[in-house]
Design a protein around this motif. Structure first.
Motif, PDB file in Angstrom:
ATOM      1  N   GLY A   1      49.862  63.791  45.572  1.00  0.00           N
ATOM      2  CA  GLY A   1      49.760  64.720  44.670  1.00  0.00           C
ATOM      3  C   GLY A   1      47.823  65.780  45.123  1.00  0.00           C
ATOM      4  O   GLY A   1      47.462  66.318  44.064  1.00  0.00           O
ATOM      5  N   VAL A   2      47.809  65.425  46.138  1.00  0.00           N
ATOM      6  CA  VAL A   2      46.854  65.818  46.627  1.00  0.00           C
ATOM      7  C   VAL A   2      46.306  67.237  47.314  1.00  0.00           C
ATOM      8  O   VAL A   2      46.992  66.949  48.736  1.00  0.00           O
ATOM      9  N   GLY A   3      46.693  68.467  47.719  1.00  0.00           N
ATOM     10  CA  GLY A   3      46.706  69.554  48.531  1.00  0.00           C
ATOM     11  C   GLY A   3      45.531  69.527  49.091  1.00  0.00           C
ATOM     12  O   GLY A   3      44.470  69.110  48.832  1.00  0.00           O
ATOM     13  N   GLN A   4      45.462  70.719  49.900  1.00  0.00           N
ATOM     14  CA  GLN A   4      44.831  71.384  50.572  1.00  0.00           C
ATOM     15  C   GLN A   4      43.712  71.736  49.592  1.00  0.00           C
ATOM     16  O   GLN A   4      42.008  71.816  50.452  1.00  0.00           O
ATOM     17  N   LYS A   5      43.793  72.487  49.045  1.00  0.00           N
ATOM     18  CA  LYS A   5      42.777  73.081  48.519  1.00  0.00           C
ATOM     19  C   LYS A   5      41.963  71.860  46.926  1.00  0.00           C
ATOM     20  O   LYS A   5      40.629  72.154  47.515  1.00  0.00           O
ATOM     21  N   THR A   6      42.495  71.238  46.715  1.00  0.00           N
ATOM     22  CA  THR A   6      42.145  70.232  45.557  1.00  0.00           C
ATOM     23  C   THR A   6      41.230  69.127  47.361  1.00  0.00           C
ATOM     24  O   THR A   6      40.012  68.818  47.324  1.00  0.00           O
ATOM     25  N   ALA A   7      41.475  68.690  48.186  1.00  0.00           N
ATOM     26  CA  ALA A   7      41.179  67.532  49.570  1.00  0.00           C
ATOM     27  C   ALA A   7      39.584  68.797  49.600  1.00  0.00           C
ATOM     28  O   ALA A   7      38.886  68.053  49.815  1.00  0.00           O
ATOM     29  N   LEU A   8      39.873  69.988  49.934  1.00  0.00           N
ATOM     30  CA  LEU A   8      39.095  70.809  50.589  1.00  0.00           C
ATOM     31  C   LEU A   8      37.775  70.538  48.751  1.00  0.00           C
ATOM     32  O   LEU A   8      36.265  70.416  49.588  1.00  0.00           O
ATOM     33  N   ARG A   9      38.025  70.654  48.240  1.00  0.00           N
ATOM     34  CA  ARG A   9      36.961  70.723  46.667  1.00  0.00           C
ATOM     35  C   ARG A   9      36.442  69.476  46.871  1.00  0.00           C
ATOM     36  O   ARG A   9      35.266  68.732  46.894  1.00  0.00           O
ATOM     37  N   LEU A  10      37.274  68.157  46.889  1.00  0.00           N
ATOM     38  CA  LEU A  10      36.768  67.137  47.121  1.00  0.00           C
ATOM     39  C   LEU A  10      35.958  66.644  48.022  1.00  0.00           C
ATOM     40  O   LEU A  10      35.040  65.950  48.215  1.00  0.00           O
TER      41      LEU A  10
END
Lengths: 205, 205
Positions: A20-29
Motif C-alpha cells: 500500500g506504499v507507492g513511490q510518492k508516499t515512500a518519498l514523503r516518508l
C-alpha cells in the motif's frame, strides 16, 4: 522518478516494497525521516531489526510473543479448555479488545489458499490437532474470516478435528451492529435468519 | 491496542510516528516485515540509517545530494545564469520530470510560516541572496506553492532580491490542463484572465 541522490532512491525503494506504499508516499516518508535527528532514525531502523531478530512464536499457540510461551498461555486466569482458532495475531488482538473471550488461542499463521500456493502444511495445523488430541479440550471455536480461504480452512479443520469428538463451533455470521437490513447482502441476511437466536441470548452483556 | 509483545508494540509505535500512518496501518506494515527474511529487514533498517548518516545538502543549491555539490550544479549542460527557487527536493524532482527547465535550482528547505515558527533564518535564503549578489545571475524564477506560506515567502524573497536588479519571475498560476472552467475558483480564474498570454506562447512545445 528522477532522484538527485542514490541514497535517497535506495531508501524510497525500500519503503515502496511495503504493502500500500507507492513511490510518492515512500518519498514523503523518507523526507520526513530525513528531517529527524540521527538518533531517532537509528532507533527506527534498529527497532525493526531487533524485532525480527528477537521475536518468537509461542510454542503452544503460535501467537507472536517476546517469550517462548506467550502471556495468554501462561496466564492462570484463562480457561485452557477452550481454544479459539484464528488466522493471525491481528485477530487475537481484535478478540482480546472485545473483552468477551477468556479462553486461549491457536494462531494458524494464515489461511489455506491454493491460489497463493498456501496449503495445510504451511500453517500451524498439526500443532492444533496435537493440542486437541490430548483430550483436555472442551471446545474449539473457529474464528476465521468469512471468505473463500476462511471457508476452505474451516472445512479442512473440521475434517481433521472431528475424530476427537470435541464440540467445534464457529463465530456467528450475521448483520453487524449499526448495519442496515436493506443493504445487507442476501447470503448474510438469509444465513442470519436460519441461525436466529432467542432474544435473551442476542442482547450484549 | 492490546499487544501480545513489547517488541511488536515498539515497532508499531515507530511506524505510527510517520505522517499519515495510524496504528492499524503501522501494524500491517510491521507484520509484513516480520514475514520477510532477516536479511531483508536488516537492509530496510540499515538503508534508512545510512541515508541519514551520509546524505548531504549541495553546498551551492542545498538540494539533497550524495556529494558536496549536486549533479545539477556540476553539470556543464545546465544554464548557471538562471536560478529556479523551490521549497524542497520534491519540487526539484517535479520540475525535472517536466523536461522544460534547463537552469539550476535553489532549495529553500521550507516556506516562511509564522504559525509553525519557521522564519526566514530557518531557510537557506542567505545562500540565495549570496548567489544573486555575485551579478552572474540573469533571472530568478520563484516556483513556490500558491498558498499563504508560499505567498509570504515570495513577498519576502522579492524584497531581499530586488536591490540586485535581476529579473524576478514567478511560475504562471491559472487553470490546470484537464481542469473544468466552471469548477475553477474565482481567484484563479480572475488571475488567469489578468495574466493572459498570446495564443502562440500558450501552446506546449
Amino acid at each position: 522518478m528522477n532522484f538527485s541522490s542514490k541514497l535517497l532512491e535506495d531508501a524510497v525503494n525500500e519503503f515502496s516494497k511495503l504493502p500500500g506504499v507507492g513511490q510518492k508516499t515512500a518519498l514523503r516518508l523518507v523526507l520526513h525521516l530525513l528531517n529527524k535527528e540521527q538518533e531517532e532514525v537509528n532507533q527506527f531502523g534498529n527497532t525493526l531489526i531487533k524485532l525480527k531478530q528477537e521475536i518468537k512464536n509461542c510454542s503452544i499457540c503460535y501467537n507472536i510473543s517476546d517469550h517462548t510461551i506467550c502471556e495468554i498461555c501462561t496466564s492462570h486466569k484463562r480457561d485452557k479448555e477452550t481454544i479459539c482458532v484464528v488466522e493471525d495475531t491481528r485477530d487475537v488482538m481484535a478478540i482480546e479488545n472485545t473483552g468477551q473471550y477468556f479462553g486461549v488461542y491457536h494462531v494458524l499463521g494464515g489461511l489455506i489458499s491454493p491460489m497463493d500456493g498456501i496449503g495445510p502444511a504451511d500453517l500451524y495445523i498439526d500443532g492444533l490437532v496435537q493440542r486437541v488430541s490430548t483430550g483436555d479440550i472442551k471446545e474449539v471455536i473457529l474464528a476465521l474470516s468469512p471468505n473463500m480461504e476462511g471457508d476452505t480452512t474451516l472445512f479442512y479443520l473440521f475434517k481433521r478435528l472431528k475424530e476427537f469428538n470435541v464440540p467445534i463451533t464457529t463465530i456467528a455470521r450475521g448483520i453487524a451492529f449499526g448495519g442496515e437490513l436493506e443493504y445487507t447482502d442476501e447470503i448474510t441476511l438469509g444465513r442470519s435468519i436460519i441461525t436466529r437466536v432467542p432474544y435473551e441470548n442476542a442482547m450484549m452483556r
